[in-house]
Design a protein around this motif. Structure first.
Motif, PDB file in Angstrom:
ATOM      1  N   ALA A  90       0.838  -1.187   0.000  1.00  0.00           N
ATOM      2  CA  ALA A  90       0.000   0.000   0.000  1.00  0.00           C
ATOM      3  C   ALA A  90       0.877   1.242   0.000  1.00  0.00           C
ATOM      4  CB  ALA A  90      -0.905  -0.012   1.239  1.00  0.00           C
ATOM      5  N   ALA A  91       0.216   2.391  -0.151  1.00  0.00           N
ATOM      6  CA  ALA A  91       0.964   3.642  -0.091  1.00  0.00           C
ATOM      7  C   ALA A  91       1.638   3.763   1.270  1.00  0.00           C
ATOM      8  CB  ALA A  91       0.010   4.814  -0.317  1.00  0.00           C
ATOM      9  N   PRO A  92       2.829   4.357   1.333  1.00  0.00           N
ATOM     10  CA  PRO A  92       3.555   4.456   2.603  1.00  0.00           C
ATOM     11  C   PRO A  92       2.705   5.128   3.674  1.00  0.00           C
ATOM     12  CG  PRO A  92       4.938   5.115   0.754  1.00  0.00           C
ATOM     13  CD  PRO A  92       3.555   4.942   0.215  1.00  0.00           C
ATOM     14  N   LYS A  93       2.765   4.588   4.869  1.00  0.00           N
ATOM     15  CA  LYS A  93       2.026   5.154   5.990  1.00  0.00           C
ATOM     16  C   LYS A  93       3.005   5.788   6.973  1.00  0.00           C
ATOM     17  CE  LYS A  93      -2.272   3.831   5.075  1.00  0.00           C
ATOM     18  NZ  LYS A  93      -3.465   4.677   5.138  1.00  0.00           N
ATOM     19  N   GLY A  94       2.445   6.565   7.909  1.00  0.00           N
ATOM     20  CA  GLY A  94       3.286   7.144   8.925  1.00  0.00           C
ATOM     21  C   GLY A  94       3.800   6.083   9.874  1.00  0.00           C
ATOM     22  N   LEU A 116     -18.629 -19.705  -8.797  1.00  0.00           N
ATOM     23  CA  LEU A 116     -18.760 -19.339 -10.207  1.00  0.00           C
ATOM     24  C   LEU A 116     -17.510 -19.629 -11.022  1.00  0.00           C
ATOM     25  CD1 LEU A 116     -20.624 -15.936  -9.701  1.00  0.00           C
ATOM     26  CD2 LEU A 116     -21.617 -18.171 -10.202  1.00  0.00           C
ATOM     27  N   GLY A 117     -16.485 -20.206 -10.378  1.00  0.00           N
ATOM     28  CA  GLY A 117     -15.265 -20.551 -11.103  1.00  0.00           C
ATOM     29  C   GLY A 117     -14.436 -19.347 -11.494  1.00  0.00           C
ATOM     30  N   ILE A 118     -14.409 -18.333 -10.617  1.00  0.00           N
ATOM     31  CA  ILE A 118     -13.648 -17.112 -10.880  1.00  0.00           C
ATOM     32  C   ILE A 118     -12.285 -17.212 -10.208  1.00  0.00           C
ATOM     33  CG2 ILE A 118     -13.554 -14.616 -10.489  1.00  0.00           C
ATOM     34  CD1 ILE A 118     -16.656 -14.722 -10.445  1.00  0.00           C
ATOM     35  N   GLU A 119     -11.240 -16.950 -10.959  1.00  0.00           N
ATOM     36  CA  GLU A 119      -9.894 -16.993 -10.400  1.00  0.00           C
ATOM     37  C   GLU A 119      -9.646 -15.709  -9.608  1.00  0.00           C
ATOM     38  OE1 GLU A 119      -7.205 -17.592 -13.591  1.00  0.00           O
ATOM     39  OE2 GLU A 119      -7.832 -19.662 -13.965  1.00  0.00           O
ATOM     40  N   SER A 120      -9.284 -15.857  -8.357  1.00  0.00           N
ATOM     41  CA  SER A 120      -9.006 -14.695  -7.518  1.00  0.00           C
ATOM     42  C   SER A 120      -7.776 -13.976  -8.026  1.00  0.00           C
ATOM     43  CB  SER A 120      -8.791 -15.130  -6.065  1.00  0.00           C
ATOM     44  OG  SER A 120      -8.475 -14.007  -5.268  1.00  0.00           O
ATOM     45  N   VAL A 121      -7.838 -12.642  -8.030  1.00  0.00           N
ATOM     46  CA  VAL A 121      -6.704 -11.864  -8.535  1.00  0.00           C
ATOM     47  C   VAL A 121      -6.156 -10.918  -7.473  1.00  0.00           C
ATOM     48  CG1 VAL A 121      -7.365 -11.992 -10.952  1.00  0.00           C
ATOM     49  CG2 VAL A 121      -8.354 -10.203  -9.528  1.00  0.00           C
ATOM     50  N   GLY A 122      -6.485 -11.140  -6.237  1.00  0.00           N
ATOM     51  CA  GLY A 122      -5.923 -10.319  -5.174  1.00  0.00           C
ATOM     52  C   GLY A 122      -6.962  -9.475  -4.468  1.00  0.00           C
ATOM     53  N   TYR A 123      -6.481  -8.586  -3.583  1.00  0.00           N
ATOM     54  CA  TYR A 123      -7.375  -7.851  -2.698  1.00  0.00           C
ATOM     55  C   TYR A 123      -7.178  -6.345  -2.758  1.00  0.00           C
ATOM     56  CZ  TYR A 123      -8.631 -12.371  -0.782  1.00  0.00           C
ATOM     57  OH  TYR A 123      -9.095 -13.656  -0.636  1.00  0.00           O
ATOM     58  N   THR A 124      -6.502  -5.837  -3.780  1.00  0.00           N
ATOM     59  CA  THR A 124      -6.390  -4.399  -3.949  1.00  0.00           C
ATOM     60  C   THR A 124      -7.730  -3.852  -4.445  1.00  0.00           C
ATOM     61  OG1 THR A 124      -5.674  -4.600  -6.237  1.00  0.00           O
ATOM     62  CG2 THR A 124      -3.956  -4.631  -4.544  1.00  0.00           C
ATOM     63  N   THR A 125      -7.842  -2.515  -4.484  1.00  0.00           N
ATOM     64  CA  THR A 125      -9.083  -1.896  -4.967  1.00  0.00           C
ATOM     65  C   THR A 125      -9.383  -2.313  -6.401  1.00  0.00           C
ATOM     66  OG1 THR A 125      -8.750   0.015  -3.511  1.00  0.00           O
ATOM     67  CG2 THR A 125     -10.246   0.304  -5.383  1.00  0.00           C
ATOM     68  N   GLU A 160      -2.085  -7.468   4.891  1.00  0.00           N
ATOM     69  CA  GLU A 160      -2.123  -6.119   4.322  1.00  0.00           C
ATOM     70  C   GLU A 160      -1.482  -5.122   5.280  1.00  0.00           C
ATOM     71  OE1 GLU A 160      -2.999  -2.505   2.365  1.00  0.00           O
ATOM     72  OE2 GLU A 160      -2.703  -4.546   1.662  1.00  0.00           O
ATOM     73  N   MET A 161      -1.740  -5.275   6.581  1.00  0.00           N
ATOM     74  CA  MET A 161      -1.120  -4.369   7.554  1.00  0.00           C
ATOM     75  C   MET A 161       0.390  -4.604   7.643  1.00  0.00           C
ATOM     76  SD  MET A 161      -3.388  -2.307   8.514  1.00  0.00           S
ATOM     77  CE  MET A 161      -2.434  -1.484   9.802  1.00  0.00           C
ATOM     78  N   ALA A 205      -8.231  -4.990  -7.946  1.00  0.00           N
ATOM     79  CA  ALA A 205      -8.496  -6.428  -7.985  1.00  0.00           C
ATOM     80  C   ALA A 205      -9.923  -6.723  -7.532  1.00  0.00           C
ATOM     81  CB  ALA A 205      -7.499  -7.166  -7.089  1.00  0.00           C
ATOM     82  N   MET A 206     -10.390  -5.996  -6.525  1.00  0.00           N
ATOM     83  CA  MET A 206     -11.753  -6.203  -6.044  1.00  0.00           C
ATOM     84  C   MET A 206     -12.765  -5.839  -7.128  1.00  0.00           C
ATOM     85  SD  MET A 206     -13.442  -4.790  -2.490  1.00  0.00           S
ATOM     86  CE  MET A 206     -11.818  -4.836  -1.747  1.00  0.00           C
ATOM     87  N   ALA A 207     -12.495  -4.744  -7.846  1.00  0.00           N
ATOM     88  CA  ALA A 207     -13.381  -4.344  -8.939  1.00  0.00           C
ATOM     89  C   ALA A 207     -13.410  -5.412 -10.026  1.00  0.00           C
ATOM     90  CB  ALA A 207     -12.930  -3.010  -9.523  1.00  0.00           C
ATOM     91  N   GLN A 208     -12.264  -6.055 -10.246  1.00  0.00           N
ATOM     92  CA  GLN A 208     -12.190  -7.103 -11.259  1.00  0.00           C
ATOM     93  C   GLN A 208     -13.002  -8.326 -10.840  1.00  0.00           C
ATOM     94  OE1 GLN A 208     -10.673  -6.645 -14.253  1.00  0.00           O
ATOM     95  NE2 GLN A 208     -11.578  -8.609 -14.857  1.00  0.00           N
ATOM     96  N   VAL A 209     -12.909  -8.690  -9.561  1.00  0.00           N
ATOM     97  CA  VAL A 209     -13.689  -9.823  -9.050  1.00  0.00           C
ATOM     98  C   VAL A 209     -15.188  -9.539  -9.179  1.00  0.00           C
ATOM     99  CG1 VAL A 209     -14.302 -11.106  -6.965  1.00  0.00           C
ATOM    100  CG2 VAL A 209     -11.904 -10.694  -7.499  1.00  0.00           C
ATOM    101  N   ILE A 210     -15.591  -8.324  -8.835  1.00  0.00           N
ATOM    102  CA  ILE A 210     -16.995  -7.936  -8.955  1.00  0.00           C
ATOM    103  C   ILE A 210     -17.441  -8.001 -10.416  1.00  0.00           C
ATOM    104  CG2 ILE A 210     -18.595  -5.982  -8.737  1.00  0.00           C
ATOM    105  CD1 ILE A 210     -17.012  -5.209  -6.180  1.00  0.00           C
ATOM    106  N   SER A 211     -16.572  -7.521 -11.320  1.00  0.00           N
ATOM    107  CA  SER A 211     -16.876  -7.560 -12.746  1.00  0.00           C
ATOM    108  C   SER A 211     -17.040  -8.991 -13.250  1.00  0.00           C
ATOM    109  CB  SER A 211     -15.771  -6.861 -13.547  1.00  0.00           C
ATOM    110  OG  SER A 211     -15.962  -7.008 -14.936  1.00  0.00           O
ATOM    111  N   GLU A 212     -16.106  -9.865 -12.872  1.00  0.00           N
ATOM    112  CA  GLU A 212     -16.172 -11.255 -13.318  1.00  0.00           C
ATOM    113  C   GLU A 212     -17.410 -11.952 -12.764  1.00  0.00           C
ATOM    114  OE1 GLU A 212     -14.250 -12.824 -15.564  1.00  0.00           O
ATOM    115  OE2 GLU A 212     -13.389 -10.833 -15.884  1.00  0.00           O
ATOM    116  N   THR A 213     -17.775 -11.610 -11.525  1.00  0.00           N
ATOM    117  CA  THR A 213     -18.990 -12.177 -10.930  1.00  0.00           C
ATOM    118  C   THR A 213     -20.219 -11.741 -11.724  1.00  0.00           C
ATOM    119  OG1 THR A 213     -17.990 -12.193  -8.719  1.00  0.00           O
ATOM    120  CG2 THR A 213     -20.395 -12.306  -8.833  1.00  0.00           C
ATOM    121  N   ALA A 214     -20.279 -10.439 -12.048  1.00  0.00           N
ATOM    122  CA  ALA A 214     -21.411  -9.932 -12.823  1.00  0.00           C
ATOM    123  C   ALA A 214     -21.492 -10.605 -14.194  1.00  0.00           C
ATOM    124  CB  ALA A 214     -21.295  -8.411 -12.982  1.00  0.00           C
ATOM    125  N   LYS A 215     -20.335 -10.835 -14.820  1.00  0.00           N
ATOM    126  CA  LYS A 215     -20.323 -11.510 -16.126  1.00  0.00           C
ATOM    127  C   LYS A 215     -20.899 -12.919 -16.020  1.00  0.00           C
ATOM    128  CE  LYS A 215     -16.291  -9.093 -18.059  1.00  0.00           C
ATOM    129  NZ  LYS A 215     -14.862  -9.248 -18.484  1.00  0.00           N
TER     130      LYS A 215
END
Length: 410
Positions: free
Chosen positions: A50-54, A297-306, A79-80, A308-318
């Motif tokens: 993730a982006a550098p944190k304090g 649904l046989g969707i290959e997970s592509v990770g947990y970034t923002t 992630e932390m 990647a999550m949008a991609q999982v949602i897209s593949e689910t909708a397809k």
């Protein structure tokens, strides 16, 4: 032949399932040191940095279930670690069969407390036995900032030990899930559970609220008893029951039937059977785009970034679109289990840095949750019991994500 195919599907699915926010349904092998796959075919990559944190003084300890029990919780701690480094974030695991390993749980927490650099403890999930472990910790470390996520012990006892307690709003869902089912076209609502889960106060109360809401809005409520995955037939038997029972329910009540189960191991077969039968599925037991959908649904997970999550949602909708059920399935837009760990840990870091005081700042907490949800509004309310309100016990609610054409990324 159909039953043989169902059995084969169950055997394929059982190895990819995570445990629910309820006690684990069956012991699973301890995870390998390296992250495993959320899909049997393609390994899921570790979270991207993730982006550098304090920075902050000391360390934050995070205890989660194992990768095999609940991948989202495990990934949230990783992630932390990615954000701050292993020298700042200590990630420990509950034993898989925590119900019979209470002494080991105490040992894990006591060991963390023996390190004076550890200033905060985040527990996700706060499974049965967490309170006993924390009590032992508090004998020597009453200066520790403690966050419980998805606690399964008595709420008034929990708030006496935790600075913050985070739980999605089980009782609120007693109304929102039937209402969402109706929006998706449901005329019947089938609730799958079993006596062990119905002995849990929150789940039982939610079931009663669902029944009352269904009666109020004119939906037929069906109380369906499924096998307990910890029983003789185990997880495979419970999953096979779902695969075989959903078609019977649809035959009896029609395609405008919504299905819900209190158990995580049942989500994958429940989604698959609902898709196959053209039925309705308003929400997994643990709201998340990852919970049950990819494996069903046989969707290959592509990770947990923002992204990647949008991609999982897209593949689910397809996949739902291809099956003709787009608009009849929904969930929450982000994995709440991950959000709880990350927002809880970030709040603890603010406490360590003196940016918040000992009294819970709800606005800051909700801001951290909304930040994780990429700007989607997250609201919390205080848990109350017998007329007493517990301000540090926050019940989380979000709007639904109904899978539709707009979620499909071309």
């Amino acid at each position: 032949m159909k039953k043989v195919i169902s059995i084969l599907l169950v055997l394929m699915m059982v190895f990819s399932l995570a445990a629910c926010s309820q006690p684990a349904e069956a012991p699973a092998p301890a995870p390998a040191p390296a992250p495993e796959s959320s899909s049997p075919e393609t390994p899921a990559p570790a979270p991207e940095p993730a982006a550098p944190k304090g920075t902050f003084e000391g360390k934050v300890a995070i205890v989660t279930n194992t990768l095999s029990q609940n991948e989202e919780e495990y990934r949230s701690a990783q992630e932390m670690v990615s954000r701050y480094g292993e020298d700042k974030i200590v990630h420990e695991l509950w034993p898989d069969n925590f119900m019979t390993e209470q002494e080991q749980m105490i040992s894990i927490v006591t060991k963390l407390g023996s390190d004076p650099e550890v200033k905060a403890l985040i527990v996700n999930q706060a499974v049965p036995g967490t309170t006993a472990a924390v009590d032992k910790l508090l004998e020597t470390r009453d200066d520790m900032f403690i966050v419980y996520c998805s606690p399964q012990e008595n709420p008034p006892d929990v708030v006496q030990r935790a600075n913050i307690t985070l739980q999605f709003d089980e009782l609120g869902m007693g109304s929102t899930i039937p209402e969402q089912a109706q929006k998706l076209g449901a005329k019947t609502f089938v609730h799958y559970s079993f006596p062990r889960h119905m002995s849990i106060v929150m789940l039982s109360a939610r079931r009663d609220l669902m029944k009352a809401k269904c009666e109020e809005i004119g939906i037929q409520f069906v109380d369906a008893v499924a096998p307990d995955p910890t029983g003789d037939a185990g997880v495979p038997g419970a999953q096979l029951f779902i695969l075989e029972d959903v078609p019977k329910m649809v035959e009896k009540y029609g395609k405008d039937t919504a299905f819900f189960s209190t158990n995580c191991s049942m989500q994958t077969p429940l989604i698959k059977a609902s898709v196959d039968e053209g039925a309705i599925y308003p929400q997994p037991c643990c709201p998340s785009p990852y919970h049950g959908f990819p494996s069903a649904l046989g969707i290959e997970s592509v990770g947990y970034t923002t992204d990647a999550m949008a991609q999982v949602i897209s593949e689910t909708a397809k996949k739902l679109d291809e099956s003709g059920v787009l608009g009849r399935f929904s969930t929450w837009p982000v994995p709440v289990a991950m959000m709880n760990t990350i927002a809880g840990a970030e709040y603890a870091i603010k406490w360590i840095n003196g940016e918040v005081g000992d009294e819970l700042d709800v606005a800051v907490l909700e801001e951290l949750m909304t930040e994780y949800a990429n700007g989607i509004k997250v609201t919390t309310t205080a848990y109350s019991e017998n007329g007493e309100e517990f301000d540090t016990f926050r019940l989380i609610m979000m709007d639904f994500l109904t899978y539709s054409p707009e979620h499909i990324i071309n």
